[in-house]
Design an enzyme around this catalytic site. Structure first.
Site, mmCIF file in Angstrom:
data_model
loop_
_atom_site.group_PDB
_atom_site.id
_atom_site.type_symbol
_atom_site.label_atom_id
_atom_site.label_comp_id
_atom_site.label_asym_id
_atom_site.label_seq_id
_atom_site.Cartn_x
_atom_site.Cartn_y
_atom_site.Cartn_z
ATOM 1 N N TRP A 36 1.892 0.821 -13.461
ATOM 2 C CA TRP A 36 1.549 2.027 -12.677
ATOM 3 C C TRP A 36 1.920 1.889 -11.206
ATOM 4 O O TRP A 36 1.704 0.836 -10.598
ATOM 5 C CB TRP A 36 0.040 2.256 -12.786
ATOM 6 C CG TRP A 36 -0.501 3.234 -11.792
ATOM 7 C CD1 TRP A 36 -0.925 2.968 -10.524
ATOM 8 C CD2 TRP A 36 -0.679 4.645 -11.977
ATOM 9 N NE1 TRP A 36 -1.362 4.123 -9.912
ATOM 10 C CE2 TRP A 36 -1.224 5.168 -10.778
ATOM 11 C CE3 TRP A 36 -0.439 5.524 -13.045
ATOM 12 C CZ2 TRP A 36 -1.534 6.517 -10.619
ATOM 13 C CZ3 TRP A 36 -0.743 6.870 -12.886
ATOM 14 C CH2 TRP A 36 -1.285 7.348 -11.683
ATOM 15 N N MET A 37 2.423 2.975 -10.619
ATOM 16 C CA MET A 37 2.669 3.053 -9.166
ATOM 17 C C MET A 37 2.062 4.340 -8.635
ATOM 18 O O MET A 37 2.205 5.386 -9.243
ATOM 19 C CB MET A 37 4.176 3.072 -8.911
ATOM 20 C CG MET A 37 4.599 3.601 -7.544
ATOM 21 S SD MET A 37 6.392 3.992 -7.472
ATOM 22 C CE MET A 37 7.100 2.407 -7.084
ATOM 23 N N ASP A 39 0.878 5.630 -4.283
ATOM 24 C CA ASP A 39 1.365 5.773 -2.902
ATOM 25 C C ASP A 39 2.335 4.701 -2.386
ATOM 26 O O ASP A 39 2.114 3.507 -2.585
ATOM 27 C CB ASP A 39 0.201 5.707 -1.909
ATOM 28 C CG ASP A 39 -0.982 6.531 -2.308
ATOM 29 O OD1 ASP A 39 -0.902 7.258 -3.294
ATOM 30 O OD2 ASP A 39 -2.008 6.420 -1.627
ATOM 31 N N GLN A 55 1.101 1.164 -4.159
ATOM 32 C CA GLN A 55 -0.131 1.049 -4.945
ATOM 33 C C GLN A 55 0.286 0.746 -6.378
ATOM 34 O O GLN A 55 1.098 1.474 -6.969
ATOM 35 C CB GLN A 55 -0.930 2.359 -4.855
ATOM 36 C CG GLN A 55 -1.550 2.580 -3.490
ATOM 37 C CD GLN A 55 -2.726 1.654 -3.262
ATOM 38 O OE1 GLN A 55 -3.833 1.902 -3.716
ATOM 39 N NE2 GLN A 55 -2.494 0.554 -2.551
ATOM 40 N N PHE A 98 -6.338 -0.834 -1.389
ATOM 41 C CA PHE A 98 -5.842 0.542 -1.325
ATOM 42 C C PHE A 98 -4.743 0.671 -0.264
ATOM 43 O O PHE A 98 -4.364 -0.300 0.384
ATOM 44 C CB PHE A 98 -7.011 1.498 -1.047
ATOM 45 C CG PHE A 98 -7.785 1.912 -2.287
ATOM 46 C CD1 PHE A 98 -7.707 1.203 -3.477
ATOM 47 C CD2 PHE A 98 -8.602 3.041 -2.259
ATOM 48 C CE1 PHE A 98 -8.417 1.597 -4.615
ATOM 49 C CE2 PHE A 98 -9.313 3.452 -3.383
ATOM 50 C CZ PHE A 98 -9.222 2.740 -4.556
ATOM 51 N N SER A 99 -4.322 1.899 -0.064
ATOM 52 C CA SER A 99 -3.127 2.152 0.741
ATOM 53 C C SER A 99 -3.227 1.665 2.175
ATOM 54 O O SER A 99 -4.315 1.578 2.746
ATOM 55 C CB SER A 99 -2.812 3.641 0.741
ATOM 56 O OG SER A 99 -2.257 3.971 -0.501
ATOM 57 N N ASP A 168 -6.692 4.191 4.156
ATOM 58 C CA ASP A 168 -5.254 4.420 4.337
ATOM 59 C C ASP A 168 -4.789 4.294 5.789
ATOM 60 O O ASP A 168 -4.191 5.227 6.348
ATOM 61 C CB ASP A 168 -4.843 5.798 3.770
ATOM 62 C CG ASP A 168 -5.388 6.048 2.367
ATOM 63 O OD1 ASP A 168 -5.662 5.053 1.661
ATOM 64 O OD2 ASP A 168 -5.550 7.214 1.982
ATOM 65 N N GLU A 223 -6.224 12.272 2.997
ATOM 66 C CA GLU A 223 -5.781 10.918 2.656
ATOM 67 C C GLU A 223 -4.433 10.619 3.334
ATOM 68 O O GLU A 223 -3.682 11.515 3.699
ATOM 69 C CB GLU A 223 -5.621 10.798 1.133
ATOM 70 C CG GLU A 223 -6.911 11.051 0.364
ATOM 71 C CD GLU A 223 -6.785 10.711 -1.113
ATOM 72 O OE1 GLU A 223 -7.604 9.918 -1.599
ATOM 73 O OE2 GLU A 223 -5.884 11.249 -1.788
#
Ligand code: FRU
Length: 495
Positions: A36-37, A39, A55, A98-99, A168, A223
């Site tokens: 999975w990908m 951001d 991500q 996270f991002s 983020d 976001e």
């Protein structure tokens, strides 16, 4: 020292990515190495190469505990995978890295800034994710998490702001050598805001100001912010959750927002004067930009959207790809996007037709394919009778097709992939209002096996969509209801 979690992820991705044939991926769009990908993260130019992190959950084609995948490129079109850069392996990020973003340090190392996520269990059984900002420092391959993580936590938030929606960070270095970052957050009104932090060295951070407040104008939580000066204007990009449509400008769900305005650097406040969607298609979210060594502001987004993830099929080992790198500019107060110019180097097998007039379905010799760059100018073929509809159909065979259609009377351009082979009941169409006078329209359409990106009127608007149609469906045809006159140039893209 890499943790066992990271070592396992690296071992797993190396072995399982070998099971994906390069023909079964996009050719010049970065796709996840495996699994999975979402951001784009840490989009940067470091030690002579572009770095893109993302991500990443390597073990499944679904979102899971977030790692950072990693790839490098010299031209933003040929990508080479590097081992995963971050794994959720510390007490402050055990539920996800996270991002975030990346910047070069004066000592030659690269600094990553990301959101650490930890689940907090409440007495009533509910779970909330606490989010803080963390750092990792590395050499372009291996990264060491900073011993003083997290560097920003709830004590750095303005009063009433949520510690559960605080994520983020996008970092940049100012000309005086100090650093700034913007972070998405949810204030007490439940909508979104962007917070600005400053640092003398990239390691010690302090709250400066609320850069921008949503006040529930554009969705709720904001976001993945990005903030930069472009063509004399300040641009704030963000991806709002829970959007409501406004005419044709925004659509429901997770959307993208570009605000253009003025920045009061002293006060740390941004005042927006113009707003627009970043992408008007189906699949686009969470874009991030880089400043290239030659001064171009280039943006890449996740060419997918939380509302459209149901496209997955069980027999494919990857899910998630990035958009084309797009050169940004501000013109007439709007954001313009065009494919990076390097793409033109890979054009071949030109097929060009000028002044073709037609009023039915038509195919043109040598115009077909799934990795193509097509430039189109359409106009009425009969000055007294404006045509009703023009359509470009592609990824087509006797069973499948995706279409791009234009109705000049309403000035609406529509992308429709309902017959692309999807077996899922998700959004398959999107309509956008475009600028057209007297039925004239300019389009540049770029396909790369599993996607189409449509640049309208020299980059004034872009519509992106993924399509997982079998590659044998490579037909392209044109359709007119009424009489259309068209110039078309097609190139194959052999990257
Ligand atoms: C946006 C986002 C970010 C978050 C990441 C988690 O798509 O929700 O806000 O950091 O994805 O994977």
């Amino acid at each position: 020292m890499n943790s066992q979690t990271l070592r396992e992820a690296r071992k797993y991705e190396e072995a399982s990515a070998k099971r994906i044939h390069s023909d079964d991926r996009p050719s010049f769009h970065l796709s996840t190495r495996v699994g999975w990908m979402n951001d784009p993260n840490g989009f940067s130019h470091y030690n002579g190469k572009y770095h893109m992190f993302y991500q990443y959950y390597p073990y499944d084609c679904h979102w899971g505990p977030m790692h950072w995948g990693h790839a490098v490129s010299e031209d933003l079109l040929h990508w080479e995978y590097l081992p995963a850069a971050l794994a959720p392996d510390e007490f402050y990020d055990m539920d996800g890295c996270f991002s975030g973003s990346a910047v070069s340090l004066p000592d030659g190392r690269q600094l990553l800034m990301y959101t650490g996520v930890v689940k907090e269990r409440h007495q009533n059984g509910g779970i909330h994710e606490v989010q803080t900002q963390c750092l990792a420092v590395g050499d372009g391959v291996d990264y060491e998490k900073y011993e003083k993580n997290p560097v920003l936590d709830e004590s750095d938030l303005p009063k009433g702001s949520s510690r559960f929606d605080f994520r983020d960070p996008k970092i940049w270095q100012k000309e005086d050598g100090t650093y700034c970052c913007v972070v998405g957050n949810r204030p007490a009104d439940g909508s979104g805001q962007i917070l600005l932090y400053t640092s003398p060295d990239g390691f010690q951070w302090s709250f400066k100001s609320v850069l921008a407040s949503n006040n529930s104008r554009f969705g709720k939580m904001w976001e993945c912010p990005d903030f930069f000066l472009l063509d004399g204007k300040w641009v704030l990009l963000t991806s709002p959750q829970d959007m409501l449509p406004r005419g044709f400008e925004y659509h429901n769900g997770n959307g993208t927002l570009c605000l253009i305005g003025e920045f009061d650097e002293e006060a740390g406040t941004f005042c927006d004067q113009h707003n627009q969607a970043i992408d008007y298609g189906i699949d686009f979210y969470a874009p991030q930009t880089v400043l290239t060594p030659d001064g171009r502001r280039v943006m890449i987004g996740w060419m997918q959207n939380w509302d459209t993830c149901g496209q997955r099929t069980t027999d494919v080992l990857w899910f998630g790809q990035m958009s084309l790198p797009r050169e940004l500019s501000v013109r007439n107060g709007r954001l313009y996007q065009n494919p990076i110019r390097e793409l033109e180097t890979f054009r071949s097998n030109k097929a060009a037709y000028r002044n073709v007039t037609f009023s039915d379905t038509m195919e043109l010799e040598n115009i077909r394919g799934r990795r193509v760059d097509i430039e189109l100018t359409i106009r009425p073929g009969d000055a007294d009778n404006l045509y009703h509809k023009f359509a470009l159909r592609f990824a087509q065979n006797d069973k499948f097709q995706t279409s791009l259609s234009f109705r000049p009377r309403e000035s609406i351009l529509k992308v429709d992939r309902k017959h692309s082979g999807s077996r899922r009941a998700i959004i398959h169409q999107r309509r956008s209002k475009v600028n057209s006078e007297n039925g004239e329209l300019k389009l540049r359409v770029i396909m790369d096996r599993f996607s189409v990106e449509v640049f309208v009127n020299g980059g004034e608007q872009v519509m992106s969509a993924v399509l997982y149609t079998d590659q044998s469906a490579d037909g392209i045809s044109f359709y007119a209801d009424g009489t259309v006159n068209m110039d078309v140039v097609k190139y194959d893209l052999i990257v």
